[in-house]
Design a protein around this motif. Structure first.
Motif, short mmCIF file in Angstrom:
data_model
loop_
_atom_site.label_atom_id
_atom_site.label_comp_id
_atom_site.label_asym_id
_atom_site.label_seq_id
_atom_site.Cartn_x
_atom_site.Cartn_y
_atom_site.Cartn_z
N ALA A 156 1.49 -59.78 -23.62
CA ALA A 156 1.97 -60.01 -22.25
C ALA A 156 2.40 -61.46 -22.12
CB ALA A 156 0.87 -59.69 -21.24
N PRO A 157 3.57 -61.70 -21.51
CA PRO A 157 4.03 -63.08 -21.35
C PRO A 157 3.23 -63.82 -20.28
CG PRO A 157 5.53 -61.57 -20.27
CD PRO A 157 4.53 -60.73 -20.98
N MET A 158 3.27 -65.13 -20.34
CA MET A 158 2.65 -65.96 -19.32
C MET A 158 3.25 -65.63 -17.95
SD MET A 158 2.69 -70.14 -18.95
CE MET A 158 1.65 -70.44 -20.38
N GLY A 159 2.39 -65.45 -16.95
CA GLY A 159 2.85 -65.18 -15.60
C GLY A 159 3.00 -63.71 -15.26
N ALA A 160 2.84 -62.81 -16.25
CA ALA A 160 3.03 -61.38 -16.02
C ALA A 160 1.83 -60.77 -15.31
CB ALA A 160 3.27 -60.67 -17.34
N LEU A 161 2.05 -59.62 -14.65
CA LEU A 161 0.97 -58.82 -14.09
C LEU A 161 0.65 -57.67 -15.05
CD1 LEU A 161 1.97 -58.58 -10.31
CD2 LEU A 161 0.27 -60.09 -11.36
N VAL A 162 -0.64 -57.45 -15.28
CA VAL A 162 -1.10 -56.47 -16.26
C VAL A 162 -2.16 -55.59 -15.62
CG1 VAL A 162 -2.25 -56.20 -18.49
CG2 VAL A 162 -0.58 -58.02 -18.18
N ALA A 163 -2.16 -54.28 -15.95
CA ALA A 163 -3.10 -53.33 -15.36
C ALA A 163 -3.95 -52.66 -16.44
CB ALA A 163 -2.34 -52.27 -14.57
N TRP A 164 -5.28 -52.63 -16.21
CA TRP A 164 -6.23 -51.94 -17.09
C TRP A 164 -6.84 -50.76 -16.34
CZ3 TRP A 164 -5.77 -57.20 -17.89
CH2 TRP A 164 -5.76 -57.66 -19.21
N SER A 165 -7.10 -49.67 -17.03
CA SER A 165 -7.79 -48.51 -16.45
C SER A 165 -9.27 -48.81 -16.32
CB SER A 165 -7.58 -47.29 -17.34
OG SER A 165 -8.51 -46.27 -17.01
N LEU A 166 -9.78 -48.75 -15.09
CA LEU A 166 -11.21 -48.99 -14.87
C LEU A 166 -12.06 -47.83 -15.39
CD1 LEU A 166 -11.06 -50.66 -11.36
CD2 LEU A 166 -12.01 -51.68 -13.43
N ALA A 167 -11.53 -46.61 -15.35
CA ALA A 167 -12.28 -45.47 -15.88
C ALA A 167 -12.51 -45.64 -17.37
CB ALA A 167 -11.53 -44.18 -15.60
N ASP A 168 -11.48 -46.11 -18.09
CA ASP A 168 -11.64 -46.35 -19.53
C ASP A 168 -12.66 -47.45 -19.78
OD1 ASP A 168 -9.82 -44.41 -20.31
OD2 ASP A 168 -8.11 -45.79 -20.28
N ILE A 169 -12.60 -48.50 -18.98
CA ILE A 169 -13.56 -49.60 -19.15
C ILE A 169 -14.97 -49.11 -18.90
CG2 ILE A 169 -14.32 -51.82 -18.21
CD1 ILE A 169 -11.33 -52.38 -17.58
N ALA A 170 -15.17 -48.35 -17.82
CA ALA A 170 -16.50 -47.84 -17.48
C ALA A 170 -17.05 -46.92 -18.57
CB ALA A 170 -16.45 -47.11 -16.14
N ALA A 171 -16.14 -46.17 -19.23
CA ALA A 171 -16.57 -45.23 -20.27
C ALA A 171 -16.70 -45.90 -21.64
CB ALA A 171 -15.58 -44.08 -20.36
N GLY A 172 -16.37 -47.18 -21.70
CA GLY A 172 -16.48 -47.89 -22.98
C GLY A 172 -15.32 -47.66 -23.91
N ARG A 173 -14.21 -47.11 -23.40
CA ARG A 173 -13.04 -46.86 -24.23
C ARG A 173 -12.15 -48.11 -24.28
NH1 ARG A 173 -13.45 -41.88 -21.31
NH2 ARG A 173 -11.94 -42.63 -19.75
N SER A 174 -11.65 -48.41 -25.46
CA SER A 174 -10.76 -49.56 -25.64
C SER A 174 -9.32 -49.07 -25.59
CB SER A 174 -11.04 -50.25 -26.98
OG SER A 174 -10.16 -51.34 -27.17
N VAL A 175 -8.65 -49.34 -24.47
CA VAL A 175 -7.28 -48.88 -24.26
C VAL A 175 -6.42 -50.09 -23.88
CG1 VAL A 175 -5.79 -47.36 -22.91
CG2 VAL A 175 -8.08 -46.61 -23.52
N ALA A 176 -5.22 -50.15 -24.45
CA ALA A 176 -4.32 -51.26 -24.16
C ALA A 176 -3.89 -51.23 -22.71
CB ALA A 176 -3.11 -51.21 -25.07
N PRO A 177 -3.75 -52.37 -22.07
CA PRO A 177 -3.28 -52.41 -20.68
C PRO A 177 -1.77 -52.21 -20.62
CG PRO A 177 -3.55 -54.63 -21.50
CD PRO A 177 -4.01 -53.71 -22.61
N THR A 178 -1.27 -52.09 -19.40
CA THR A 178 0.15 -51.94 -19.14
C THR A 178 0.69 -53.18 -18.45
OG1 THR A 178 -0.11 -49.55 -18.87
CG2 THR A 178 1.90 -50.53 -17.97
N VAL A 179 1.77 -53.73 -18.96
CA VAL A 179 2.45 -54.83 -18.27
C VAL A 179 3.28 -54.22 -17.15
CG1 VAL A 179 4.08 -56.73 -18.46
CG2 VAL A 179 2.50 -56.26 -20.34
N ILE A 180 2.98 -54.56 -15.90
CA ILE A 180 3.64 -53.91 -14.77
C ILE A 180 4.68 -54.80 -14.08
CG2 ILE A 180 1.67 -52.40 -14.38
CD1 ILE A 180 0.88 -54.16 -12.00
N PHE A 181 4.66 -56.12 -14.36
CA PHE A 181 5.69 -57.00 -13.80
C PHE A 181 5.84 -58.23 -14.68
CE2 PHE A 181 7.18 -60.51 -11.13
CZ PHE A 181 8.36 -59.96 -10.65
#
Length: 706
Positions: A311-336
């Motif tokens: 992700a570039p500097m200044g970008a907005l990135v989204a992580w799945s909280l369900a994946d985090i809570a379940a202990g799953r390692s999933v790449a985030p999504t760059v949304i802006f």
């Protein structure tokens, strides 16, 4: 010059010059750090009286004060939404009758119609009178989705320390036997309707070196706070610890934040059993919002992960909280991804939308992001171009953003921006002056290292040649300085900017490095050992004005507040030939001791640690206090501040004033007893300050074309 001589004659000068101090033992003015010390306050009273004797006698003072009070108390001001809570809106209203404010509520329907039907919840003035306290409103946190119970924060005299009380909106009264906390710099938030996250002053070991909570506890309703359960604790050298929750649809996500220093944070998800699950956000990322089961963060540095995402500097990135809570390692999504000229300044979530306020060459844009199966759809909202846009609030139910739009010559208008329709203006402030008399230009100066530095220039229309010029800037803490209507410029000086240009002069807002005008890199270029870049940028703006025959050396005033005190103190020391005056509000000045005074230790990631020799080596080059000199013709300084400022210690300004006095240099000084870091606790004090500053500028750099 009359004021210069009059004030100098009123002061008592020391017999010998004072050498630059490198240690506490060598500082003859350290006694002025005794905030409520009898000797210190006597000196403050003398300086206040000397300043008022000169400036209140100026012909423009009573006129400016009356005009400022009229503007500040204008009942046609916008009733800005403090919160949009289901079908209601809250607002704090201040005017001549209610100087400390009315906290009130209206239905969302009546508010959107432009005719809100207000019901007063708390009369802050009356409450203070009833309880014998000088209460200053510091906000309310109401529990979603019912929004009936609120945690109300009230400050005695405007300090950062608050008293917290539970309030019931339905009954319009404080809850008998409800949650209450005594005066402290507490971190308090709802966990659920019967439980709070609390970090507060519990005595030895409960606060960090910076004076903020080190512990996070869960406090159950009906129990003694001594029984609250500890769920997280930070280190003594951290800035602070806090807990908070966010309602996302029907799900309440709970988090704990540890702040190791000012620019890093470690976030954890709080499980139902109170255990913590670390979020994968980079330590320097900014936690922005929660939406659609995702935590949204802004990347403050380039991210290239070993897990295969970037992700570039200044970008907005989204992580799945369900994946985090379940202990799953999933790449985030760059949304802006912002462009090279853009910076994400503000982010807010409504029910199903993410609202992003972007700066593009310092002009505002509002962008709507919508999560979906194919990614996050992006749409730029239709709002006036070349303006300053601020997200005031978003609706918890439905998808409406409330935003203000303004410019230096256009008063603020509040828009309701729905996701499914066109923006609608629902309230506007009246024009307070004839904008046709002035012009505004955005210009660019070239700094010492070749960096283009933007600035806004306001001048009377058809003015020719150099004018006395007031330059305001901040240059720190990633805080962008965007153009506001002239009745609010410069920051915390009320309508001073308007008064100055109405007198035939020029006003400049400089977007120097250290702020966030062009994203994280604009800030990083002025951190620590790079701080001189922000000073060079300020000099470049002043030199550009002179080179283009818009200003004259010696008839330029430098204005800054808080961190801006470091700025104006440094530029005055470095270029006394260029500046004739400096306005220094609630200022940081003694950078040798700042980390030992009040909240100063929390800012060492910004400036450096003066107790580390390698850090002090570069800080010593620009620290205002250590670089003050016993020479004639230094810029005349005006220091304004509050005794009760528990963020930036009043000793900074006091000690600088003492040096000026000892060396026979002209200075002006005004310290309010109340007001905290914001200085003014009501409109009367704000109006007085604006009038004093106008009189000071007229005395020191003149008025009108040469």
């Amino acid at each position: 010059m009359v004021a210069r001589l009059a004030l100098a004659a009123a002061l008592v000068f020391a017999a010998a010059p004072i050498a630059a101090q490198e240690s506490d033992a060598e500082d003859p003015y350290i006694w002025l750090e005794e905030i409520q010390g009898e000797r210190a306050l006597a000196k403050v009273d003398q300086w206040n009286a000397d300043t008022e004797a000169v400036l209140t006698a100026q012909a423009e003072y009573p006129l400016a004060k009356a005009w400022a009070r009229q503007i500040l108390d204008d009942t046609r001001q916008i009733a800005m939404p403090d919160a949009v809570m289901g079908n209601q809106v809250t607002n704090l209203w201040r005017d001549a009758v209610n100087p400390r404010g009315l906290w009130r509520t209206a239905t969302l329907e009546s508010y959107l119609a432009g005719a809100p039907e207000w019901r007063t919840l708390i009369d802050v003035d009356q409450l203070g009178e009833d309880e014998g306290q000088s209460w200053v409103w510091h906000g309310a946190d109401c529990l979603a989705p019912e929004y009936t119970r609120c945690l109300v924060s009230l400050s005695p005299g405007g300090t950062d320390a608050d008293v917290v009380r539970e309030f019931d909106i339905a009954t319009g009264a404080f809850v008998e036997g409800g949650f209450t906390l005594p005066e402290a710099k507490s971190n308090v938030a709802w966990y659920d309707e019967n439980t709070l996250f609390v970090g507060t002053d519990e005595g030895a070991g409960s606060l960090t070196d910076s004076g903020y909570p080190r512990l996070v506890k869960l406090w159950q309703r009906g129990t003694d706070f001594a029984q609250a359960r500890l769920i997280a604790e930070g280190q003594q050298t951290d800035i602070s610890m806090s807990g908070f929750s966010v309602l996302d649809g029907e799900t309440r996500w709970r988090f704990v934040r540890r702040g190791p220093d000012f620019w890093t944070g470690e976030y954890s998800l709080v499980a139902e059993d109170g255990s913590l699950i670390a979020l994968p956000l980079p330590r320097d990322a900014g936690f922005e919002a929660v939406l659609d089961g995702h935590v949204i963060a802004k990347m403050n540095s380039l991210q290239v992960s070993s897990a295969g995402w970037s992700a570039p500097m200044g970008a907005l990135v989204a992580w799945s909280l369900a994946d985090i809570a379940a202990g799953r390692s999933v790449a985030p999504t760059v949304i802006f991804r912002p462009s090279e000229t853009q910076a994400v300044e503000d982010v807010a979530a409504s029910e199903t939308k993410l609202w992003v306020k972007v700066l593009d060459d310092v002009s505002g844009k509002l962008i709507e992001l919508t999560p979906g199966a194919e990614g996050w759809a992006q749409r730029t909202m239709d709002l006036p171009a070349n303006s300053t846009i601020q997200i005031a609030e978003t609706s918890g139910k439905g998808d409406t953003a409330f935003v203000t739009v303004e410019s230096m010559l256009t008063p603020p208008t509040l828009y309701a921006v729905p996701s499914d329709g066109a923006p609608e203006a629902i309230a506007s402030e009246p024009a307070q002056f004839d904008a046709g008399k002035f012009t505004v230009e955005q210009k660019f100066a070239i700094s010492k290292d070749g960096t283009k530095v933007p600035y806004y220039l306001v001048r009377p229309k058809d003015a020719e040649g150099p004018l006395p010029t007031l330059i305001h800037a901040y240059g720190g803490f990633r805080a962008a300085q965007t153009p506001k209507y002239l009745t609010a410029e410069p920051y915390r000086s009320g309508p001073l900017g308007l008064f100055w240009v109405e007198s035939g002069n020029a006003y400049v807002l400089a977007n120097i490095r250290g702020g966030g005008e062009y994203g994280p890199s604009w800030h990083e270029d002025a951190l620590r050992e790079k701080r001189q870049n922000s000073f060079d940028d300020f000099h470049a703006v002043a030199d550009d004005l002179v080179a283009n025959r818009l200003a004259t050396p010696g008839r330029i005033a430098a204005s800054g507040r808080s961190n801006g005190g470091v700025l104006v103190g440094a530029v005055a020391n470095q270029r006394p030939d260029l500046y004739g005056a400096i306005i220094s509000g609630s200022p940081l000045i003694d950078m040798k001791r700042y980390n030992k005074l009040l909240a100063g230790a929390s800012w060492m990631a910004e400036y450096g640690n003066p107790d580390v020799p390698s850090d002090w080596a570069f800080m010593r080059e620009w620290s205002p206090y250590q670089n003050m000199r016993d020479i004639p013709d230094v810029p005349a300084a005006f220091y304004y501040l509050s005794t009760l400022d528990d963020r930036v210690h009043p000793g900074h300004a006091r000690k600088a004033a003492a040096k000026h006095e000892a060396w026979g240099q002209t200075f002006y000084y005004h310290e309010y007893r109340e007001g905290g870091h914001s200085v003014g606790s009501d409109h009367e004090e704000d109006a007085k300050r604006a009038a004093l500053l106008l009189a000071y500028l007229n005395c020191e750099i003149g008025t009108g074309a040469e």
